[in-house]
Design an enzyme around this catalytic site. Structure first.
Site, PDB file in Angstrom:
ATOM      1  N   GLY A   1       0.825  -1.209   0.000  1.00 51.97           N
ATOM      2  CA  GLY A   1       0.000   0.000   0.000  1.00 51.97           C
ATOM      3  C   GLY A   1       0.859   1.258   0.000  1.00 51.97           C
ATOM      4  O   GLY A   1       0.571   2.231  -0.711  1.00 51.97           O
TER       5      GLY A   1
ATOM      6  N   SER B   1      -5.626 -12.916  -3.203  1.00 46.42           N
ATOM      7  CA  SER B   1      -4.344 -13.634  -3.069  1.00 46.42           C
ATOM      8  C   SER B   1      -4.487 -14.999  -3.707  1.00 46.42           C
ATOM      9  O   SER B   1      -5.593 -15.556  -3.749  1.00 46.42           O
ATOM     10  CB  SER B   1      -4.026 -13.806  -1.580  1.00 46.42           C
ATOM     11  OG  SER B   1      -2.947 -14.704  -1.426  1.00 46.42           O
TER      12      SER B   1
ATOM     13  N   TYR C   1     -11.164 -24.344  12.840  1.00 46.73           N
ATOM     14  CA  TYR C   1     -10.340 -23.188  12.455  1.00 46.73           C
ATOM     15  C   TYR C   1      -8.917 -23.596  12.102  1.00 46.73           C
ATOM     16  O   TYR C   1      -8.267 -24.315  12.845  1.00 46.73           O
ATOM     17  CB  TYR C   1     -10.286 -22.169  13.610  1.00 46.73           C
ATOM     18  CG  TYR C   1      -9.422 -20.968  13.271  1.00 46.73           C
ATOM     19  CD1 TYR C   1      -9.953 -19.901  12.564  1.00 46.73           C
ATOM     20  CD2 TYR C   1      -8.069 -20.929  13.622  1.00 46.73           C
ATOM     21  CE1 TYR C   1      -9.166 -18.807  12.233  1.00 46.73           C
ATOM     22  CE2 TYR C   1      -7.277 -19.832  13.280  1.00 46.73           C
ATOM     23  CZ  TYR C   1      -7.834 -18.782  12.590  1.00 46.73           C
ATOM     24  OH  TYR C   1      -7.052 -17.706  12.242  1.00 46.73           O
TER      25      TYR C   1
HETATM   26  N1  NAP Z   1       2.673  -9.810   0.831  1.00 44.53           N
HETATM   27  C1  NAP Z   1       2.207 -10.842   0.143  1.00 44.53           C
HETATM   28  O1  NAP Z   1       2.945 -11.804  -0.161  1.00 44.53           O
HETATM   29  C2  NAP Z   1       0.765 -10.889  -0.287  1.00 44.53           C
HETATM   30  C3  NAP Z   1       0.347 -11.976  -1.055  1.00 44.53           C
HETATM   31  C4  NAP Z   1      -0.984 -12.034  -1.453  1.00 44.53           C
HETATM   32  C5  NAP Z   1      -1.863 -11.040  -1.078  1.00 44.53           C
HETATM   33  N2  NAP Z   1      -1.420  -9.992  -0.315  1.00 44.53           N
HETATM   34  C6  NAP Z   1      -2.390  -8.966   0.063  1.00 44.53           C
HETATM   35  O2  NAP Z   1      -1.828  -7.692  -0.172  1.00 44.53           O
HETATM   36  C7  NAP Z   1      -2.389  -6.727   0.725  1.00 44.53           C
HETATM   37  C8  NAP Z   1      -1.291  -5.831   1.273  1.00 44.53           C
HETATM   38  O3  NAP Z   1      -0.465  -6.642   2.104  1.00 44.53           O
HETATM   39  P1  NAP Z   1       1.053  -6.310   2.448  1.00 44.53           P
HETATM   40  O4  NAP Z   1       1.831  -7.495   2.037  1.00 44.53           O
HETATM   41  O5  NAP Z   1       1.410  -4.968   1.976  1.00 44.53           O
HETATM   42  O6  NAP Z   1       0.973  -6.357   4.059  1.00 44.53           O
HETATM   43  P2  NAP Z   1       1.362  -5.294   5.198  1.00 44.53           P
HETATM   44  O7  NAP Z   1       2.689  -4.696   4.936  1.00 44.53           O
HETATM   45  O8  NAP Z   1       1.145  -6.025   6.478  1.00 44.53           O
HETATM   46  O9  NAP Z   1       0.259  -4.182   5.010  1.00 44.53           O
HETATM   47  C9  NAP Z   1      -1.067  -4.420   5.397  1.00 44.53           C
HETATM   48  C10 NAP Z   1      -1.743  -3.109   5.658  1.00 44.53           C
HETATM   49  O10 NAP Z   1      -3.082  -3.391   6.107  1.00 44.53           O
HETATM   50  C11 NAP Z   1      -3.316  -2.612   7.276  1.00 44.53           C
HETATM   51  N3  NAP Z   1      -4.312  -3.202   8.142  1.00 44.53           N
HETATM   52  C12 NAP Z   1      -4.255  -4.379   8.801  1.00 44.53           C
HETATM   53  N4  NAP Z   1      -5.351  -4.533   9.570  1.00 44.53           N
HETATM   54  C13 NAP Z   1      -6.102  -3.426   9.401  1.00 44.53           C
HETATM   55  C14 NAP Z   1      -7.328  -2.980   9.954  1.00 44.53           C
HETATM   56  N5  NAP Z   1      -7.991  -3.696  10.866  1.00 44.53           N
HETATM   57  N6  NAP Z   1      -7.819  -1.794   9.537  1.00 44.53           N
HETATM   58  C15 NAP Z   1      -7.134  -1.036   8.637  1.00 44.53           C
HETATM   59  N7  NAP Z   1      -5.965  -1.380   8.099  1.00 44.53           N
HETATM   60  C16 NAP Z   1      -5.452  -2.569   8.478  1.00 44.53           C
HETATM   61  C17 NAP Z   1      -1.956  -2.569   7.968  1.00 44.53           C
HETATM   62  O11 NAP Z   1      -1.947  -1.559   8.949  1.00 44.53           O
HETATM   63  P3  NAP Z   1      -0.974  -1.681  10.244  1.00 44.53           P
HETATM   64  O12 NAP Z   1       0.406  -1.502   9.722  1.00 44.53           O
HETATM   65  O13 NAP Z   1      -1.442  -0.578  11.117  1.00 44.53           O
HETATM   66  O14 NAP Z   1      -1.204  -3.025  10.829  1.00 44.53           O
HETATM   67  C18 NAP Z   1      -1.077  -2.292   6.785  1.00 44.53           C
HETATM   68  O15 NAP Z   1      -1.109  -0.933   6.438  1.00 44.53           O
HETATM   69  C19 NAP Z   1      -3.175  -7.525   1.757  1.00 44.53           C
HETATM   70  O16 NAP Z   1      -4.555  -7.435   1.470  1.00 44.53           O
HETATM   71  C20 NAP Z   1      -2.703  -8.950   1.559  1.00 44.53           C
HETATM   72  O17 NAP Z   1      -3.680  -9.906   1.889  1.00 44.53           O
HETATM   73  C21 NAP Z   1      -0.121  -9.892   0.068  1.00 44.53           C
END
Ligand code: NAP
Length: 305
Positions: A45, A161, A183
């Site tokens: 993001g 994903s 779960y």
């Molecule tokens: N990284 C991968 O390999 C991968 C693979 C497939 C899909 N994705 C998808 O890609 C997206 C981005 O993930 P990322 O890898 O960039 O992970 P990340 O670095 O953990 O970022 C996730 C973001 O979501 C926010 N978030 C979590 N819980 C929240 C809540 N309750 N309300 C509002 N915001 C919330 C986090 O905020 P905080 O920092 O405050 O917790 C953070 O800004 C996700 O939807 C994930 O499922 C990622």
């Protein structure tokens, strides 16, 4: 660049596994466009926000708190507007909808990027399994609440994903939304990500006859804070694999950015995208009757909280 990125070619879009968010937006001038992204303070993001702002868009960056959003936006060169949006708290999401609505700007894209993954122990929010609630219901409230603000040719991008393929056999266990029965962290994460995919497909169906589009994205596998609940052995294995197989964060942010702003994606709708190209999801991820049922139960849930 990883070994995999070197070996994998580009797809029909001209982009592929190794493309970065900067590369998929090269030459684009997004001046005048407003784009909302959730989870703007971390991982994909944050990189998506940086690149969209670099190309001239005004990015409305949403994070759990205004402090987090403001800190993330302060580090970006370009126009940003920080907003609070705690997806696990319907009041916070509704307040975000109101704040964004009051900006009175057409949103060219909404990128539902925030997410949590693989909580070790079952947890609930408002009676639903926590990942399903945060990743799906939080974004359901946000996106449906902002329909009046979405531009006539606006785009909705849902972060799904490849893990959606690990969802329960039926796709969504409509009789186990609380997650009490059997779960496991990955099955529940998979269910929340198939929910993001089915939401995009159903939204796209509802957009038929308009110029609006909705798609779901698999960004690749990228080492980010998302892995915070993973067990240390898996994290260790991932860090060894990182230079060989994993995408970098700039590569990981490419597909969501491509879907949100690339001219070639303007007519793509109801699709599952990977490596900035159309890809194939699981059969359950293509089940439009399940998508309709999920919409119905989600709408009822949202009305009750
Ligand atoms: N990284 C991968 O390999 C991968 C693979 C497939 C899909 N994705 C998808 O890609 C997206 C981005 O993930 P990322 O890898 O960039 O992970 P990340 O670095 O953990 O970022 C996730 C973001 O979501 C926010 N978030 C979590 N819980 C929240 C809540 N309750 N309300 C509002 N915001 C919330 C986090 O905020 P905080 O920092 O405050 O917790 C953070 O800004 C996700 O939807 C994930 O499922 C990622």
């Amino acid at each position: 660049m990883s070994l995999y990125a070197l070996l994998a070619g580009n797809g029909p879009s001209g982009f592929g596994y190794g493309s970065t968010a900067e590369q998929v937006t090269e030459g684009l001038d997004l001046t005048g466009q407003h784009i909302l992204i959730t989870g703007c303070n971390s991982g994909l993001g944050l990189e998506a926000m940086r690149v969209l702002a670099l190309r001239g868009a005004t990015v409305i960056g949403a994070a759990r708190t205004l402090d987090k959003a403001s800190a993330a936006c302060a580090g970006i060169d370009g126009a940003t507007i920080p907003v609070a949006c705690e997806l696990g708290d319907p009041a916070s999401v509704r307040a975000c909808v109101q704040t964004v609505t009051e900006l009175r700007v057409p949103l060219q894209a909404i990128i539902a990027n925030a997410g949590i993954m693989a909580l070790p122990k079952p947890q609930q929010l408002y009676g639903w399994e926590r990942q399903l609630f945060v990743n799906h219901i939080g974004h359901f409230i946000l996106v449906t609440g902002l329909m009046d603000s979405l531009a006539a040719d606006g785009r909705v991008v849902m972060l799904s994903s490849a893990a959606h393929k690990g969802a329960p056999k039926v796709g969504i266990e409509l009789d186990n939304l609380g997650g009490e029965r059997g779960y496991t962290p990955w099955k529940s994460y998979g269910q929340s990500k198939i929910a993001n995919l089915l939401f995009a497909r159903e939204l796209s169906r509802r957009f038929e006859g308009s110029d609006r589009v909705a798609n779901a994205v698999h960004p690749g596998v990228i080492a980010t804070n998302l892995g915070r609940h993973m067990n240390p052995v898996m994290v260790g294995a991932m860090s060894i694999a990182k230079p060989l197989a994993l995408k970098t964060i700039p590569q990981g942010a490419a597909t969501e950015v491509w879907a949100a702003v690339h001219p070639d994606a303007a007519k793509v709708s109801g699709e599952y995208l990977s490596h900035s190209n159309v890809a194939k999801s699981s059969p359950q991820g293509q089940d439009m009757s399940l998508a309709a049922k999920l919409w119905e139960v989600s709408e009822a849930k949202v009305a009750s909280i």
